[in-house]
Design an enzyme around this catalytic site. Structure first.
Site, mmCIF file in Angstrom:
data_model
loop_
_atom_site.group_PDB
_atom_site.id
_atom_site.type_symbol
_atom_site.label_atom_id
_atom_site.label_comp_id
_atom_site.label_asym_id
_atom_site.label_seq_id
_atom_site.Cartn_x
_atom_site.Cartn_y
_atom_site.Cartn_z
ATOM 1 N N GLU A 163 -4.448 0.149 -8.534
ATOM 2 C CA GLU A 163 -3.369 1.274 -8.964
ATOM 3 C C GLU A 163 -2.238 0.231 -9.282
ATOM 4 O O GLU A 163 -1.800 -0.772 -8.871
ATOM 5 C CB GLU A 163 -2.988 1.762 -7.734
ATOM 6 N N HIS B 227 -2.028 -2.616 -6.734
ATOM 7 C CA HIS B 227 -2.678 -2.528 -5.503
ATOM 8 C C HIS B 227 -3.984 -2.319 -5.515
ATOM 9 O O HIS B 227 -4.756 -1.470 -6.209
ATOM 10 C CB HIS B 227 -2.087 -0.977 -5.036
ATOM 11 N N ASN C 140 -3.736 6.409 -1.427
ATOM 12 C CA ASN C 140 -3.484 6.514 0.032
ATOM 13 C C ASN C 140 -2.783 7.815 0.642
ATOM 14 O O ASN C 140 -3.139 8.086 1.699
ATOM 15 C CB ASN C 140 -2.680 5.410 0.561
ATOM 16 N N SER D 48 0.569 -1.151 0.063
ATOM 17 C CA SER D 48 -0.115 -0.180 0.060
ATOM 18 C C SER D 48 0.769 1.257 -0.012
ATOM 19 O O SER D 48 0.357 2.295 -0.015
ATOM 20 C CB SER D 48 -0.956 0.085 1.324
HETATM 21 N N1 CAA Z 1 -16.375 -8.659 0.936
HETATM 22 C C1 CAA Z 1 -17.323 -8.727 -0.217
HETATM 23 N N2 CAA Z 1 -18.380 -7.923 -0.396
HETATM 24 C C2 CAA Z 1 -18.722 -7.023 0.300
HETATM 25 C C3 CAA Z 1 -17.792 -7.113 1.559
HETATM 26 C C4 CAA Z 1 -16.782 -7.801 1.568
HETATM 27 N N3 CAA Z 1 -15.663 -7.683 2.830
HETATM 28 N N4 CAA Z 1 -18.195 -5.892 2.438
HETATM 29 C C5 CAA Z 1 -19.299 -5.409 1.662
HETATM 30 N N5 CAA Z 1 -19.610 -6.099 0.379
HETATM 31 C C6 CAA Z 1 -20.458 -6.084 -0.412
HETATM 32 C C7 CAA Z 1 -21.822 -6.544 0.059
HETATM 33 O O1 CAA Z 1 -21.983 -7.824 -0.181
HETATM 34 C C8 CAA Z 1 -23.001 -5.712 -0.479
HETATM 35 O O2 CAA Z 1 -23.173 -6.086 -1.881
HETATM 36 P P1 CAA Z 1 -24.391 -6.167 -2.774
HETATM 37 O O3 CAA Z 1 -24.367 -4.781 -3.295
HETATM 38 O O4 CAA Z 1 -24.269 -7.316 -3.828
HETATM 39 O O5 CAA Z 1 -25.486 -6.666 -1.994
HETATM 40 C C9 CAA Z 1 -22.216 -4.413 -1.065
HETATM 41 O O6 CAA Z 1 -20.842 -4.807 -0.783
HETATM 42 C C10 CAA Z 1 -22.649 -3.328 -0.262
HETATM 43 O O7 CAA Z 1 -22.421 -3.702 1.051
HETATM 44 P P2 CAA Z 1 -23.297 -3.570 2.624
HETATM 45 O O8 CAA Z 1 -24.763 -3.089 1.992
HETATM 46 O O9 CAA Z 1 -23.147 -4.531 3.575
HETATM 47 O O10 CAA Z 1 -22.912 -2.166 3.152
HETATM 48 P P3 CAA Z 1 -22.175 -1.020 2.485
HETATM 49 O O11 CAA Z 1 -23.365 -0.359 1.670
HETATM 50 O O12 CAA Z 1 -22.027 0.324 3.677
HETATM 51 O O13 CAA Z 1 -21.000 -1.105 1.778
HETATM 52 C C11 CAA Z 1 -18.670 -0.752 1.667
HETATM 53 C C12 CAA Z 1 -19.883 -1.496 2.565
HETATM 54 C C13 CAA Z 1 -18.680 -1.574 0.028
HETATM 55 C C14 CAA Z 1 -17.420 -1.337 2.653
HETATM 56 C C15 CAA Z 1 -18.838 0.625 1.772
HETATM 57 O O14 CAA Z 1 -18.734 1.162 3.192
HETATM 58 C C16 CAA Z 1 -17.461 1.409 1.180
HETATM 59 O O15 CAA Z 1 -17.395 1.458 -0.069
HETATM 60 N N6 CAA Z 1 -16.642 1.872 2.063
HETATM 61 C C17 CAA Z 1 -15.289 2.397 1.674
HETATM 62 C C18 CAA Z 1 -14.283 1.332 1.448
HETATM 63 C C19 CAA Z 1 -13.134 1.978 0.859
HETATM 64 O O16 CAA Z 1 -13.010 3.289 0.871
HETATM 65 N N7 CAA Z 1 -12.196 1.311 0.615
HETATM 66 C C20 CAA Z 1 -10.867 1.513 0.398
HETATM 67 C C21 CAA Z 1 -9.880 1.466 1.619
HETATM 68 S S1 CAA Z 1 -8.134 1.954 1.314
HETATM 69 C C22 CAA Z 1 -7.432 0.747 0.924
HETATM 70 O O17 CAA Z 1 -8.004 -0.396 0.881
HETATM 71 C C23 CAA Z 1 -6.010 0.859 0.327
HETATM 72 C C24 CAA Z 1 -4.942 0.587 1.363
HETATM 73 O O18 CAA Z 1 -3.879 0.126 0.989
HETATM 74 C C25 CAA Z 1 -5.330 0.958 2.715
#
Ligand code: CAA
Length: 283
Positions: free
Chosen positions: A152, A140, A190, A119
């Site tokens: 990325e 990434h 990030n 990351s």
């Molecule tokens: N694995 C698989 N699918 C998942 C999941 C997981 N861990 N978590 C949620 N989902 C799916 C759900 O099954 C649902 O699918 P459907 O549309 O088919 O029903 C969909 O995602 C939406 O989930 P929820 O309704 O349960 O919940 P939500 O609407 O709050 O979405 C979320 C959850 C997708 C995590 C949303 O909150 C989100 O987009 N959050 C931001 C995530 C983000 O910014 N990630 C980047 C982090 S930075 C990074 O990763 C890089 C690094 O190097 C640190």
């Protein structure tokens, strides 16, 4: 290059997520970790996700079985020698990554592309531990991998155009959108995202608002799907701290100084979802 089999190093949240989407896209996957228990736990998560997809009518039972059958878990390096692409998603420590890449370089055929899901660490430095720096690249993914559309693609200083082209095409085959990023501390997402999280921690520490209100404000005022503190808990506060530390050290700019509260949280093992407690409680 024709990619048929992909190796993944590390069966944690990111490794298992990457394995899942790659198997879903029709590739064979070798999921490698150091202990059988880690592999079982990663595969259990994949099976849980596949089962949910069947329940939602997104996959048939037969498709689920087929996808699952494409994934082989192993603690042995041997099967990695059959892969045309290996993606490392192990711990975010340069020393660990160097050992892994040195070993991959020794055992994999010379044409195999070695990618890292790091990351924030330097792809050029990781590539230095191999004799094929032109075939080393950053790929990434974002958490949760099955949901987040971005990859990325990070070129080290010696990464070849061929390697970049293969990885960009691969990301497209995985139904992801890739953005090419020149190597730089924190890469692109990030540098923006974790710096914002660090600022949200500062807002909390200053007593400007409660954790709940900070997250509500950013969800409703900036249309973020989750607030920055819940996102920190999702990413892992230790991972956020590490990214800030890398950027602070490399840029030597005080805007990347990890907030002392973030440090304190990590020292207190309040790492987020994975331990049940971070800025919010998950018990
Ligand atoms: N694995 C698989 N699918 C998942 C999941 C997981 N861990 N978590 C949620 N989902 C799916 C759900 O099954 C649902 O699918 P459907 O549309 O088919 O029903 C969909 O995602 C939406 O989930 P929820 O309704 O349960 O919940 P939500 O609407 O709050 O979405 C979320 C959850 C997708 C995590 C949303 O909150 C989100 O987009 N959050 C931001 C995530 C983000 O910014 N990630 C980047 C982090 S930075 C990074 O990763 C890089 C690094 O190097 C640190």
């Amino acid at each position: 290059m024709n990619i048929e089999k992909v190796g993944i190093i590390g069966a944690g949240v990111m490794g298992a997520g990457i394995a899942e989407i790659i198997a879903k896209s029709g590739y064979d996957v070798v999921l490698k970790d150091m202990e059988e228990g880690y592999i079982q736990s990663g595969i259990k998560n994949i099976e849980k996700n596949l089962k949910k997809s069947v329940e939602k009518g997104k996959l048939t039972e037969d498709e689920k079985k087929e996808i699952r059958s494409r994934i082989t878990g192993t603690v042995d390096n041997q099967l990695l020698t059959e892969c045309q692409l290996v993606i490392e998603a192990a711990s975010e420590k340069m020393a660990v990554k160097k050992i892994i890449f040195e070993e991959l370089d020794r055992i994999c055929p010379s044409e195999t592309i070695l990618a890292s899901n790091t990351s924030s660490l330097s792809i050029t430095e990781i590539a230095n531990s191999t004799k094929r720096p032109e075939k080393v690249i950053g790929m990434h993914f974002f958490n949760p991998v099955p949901v987040m559309k971005l990859v990325e693609v990070i070129r080290g200083i010696n990464t070849s155009d061929d390697t970049r082209n293969t990885v960009v095409a691969m990301a497209e085959n995985l139904d992801k959108v890739s953005v090419e990023v020149e190597e730089a501390p924190g890469f692109l997402v990030n540098r923006v995202l974790v710096t914002m999280i660090n600022e949200a921690v500062g807002v909390l520490a200053d007593g400007v608002a409660t954790a709940e209100d900070i997250d509500t404000a950013m969800k409703l005022g900036a249309n973020h799907p989750i607030g920055p503190l819940a996102l920190a808990d999702l990413i892992g506060n230790d991972v956020c701290l590490h990214i800030m530390e890398v950027m602070y050290e490399e840029y030597a700019d005080s805007k990347y100084r990890p907030h002392p509260l973030l440090r304190k949280m990590v020292r207190g093992n309040l790492l987020g979802r994975k331990v049940g407690q971070g800025f919010f409680s998950y018990e």
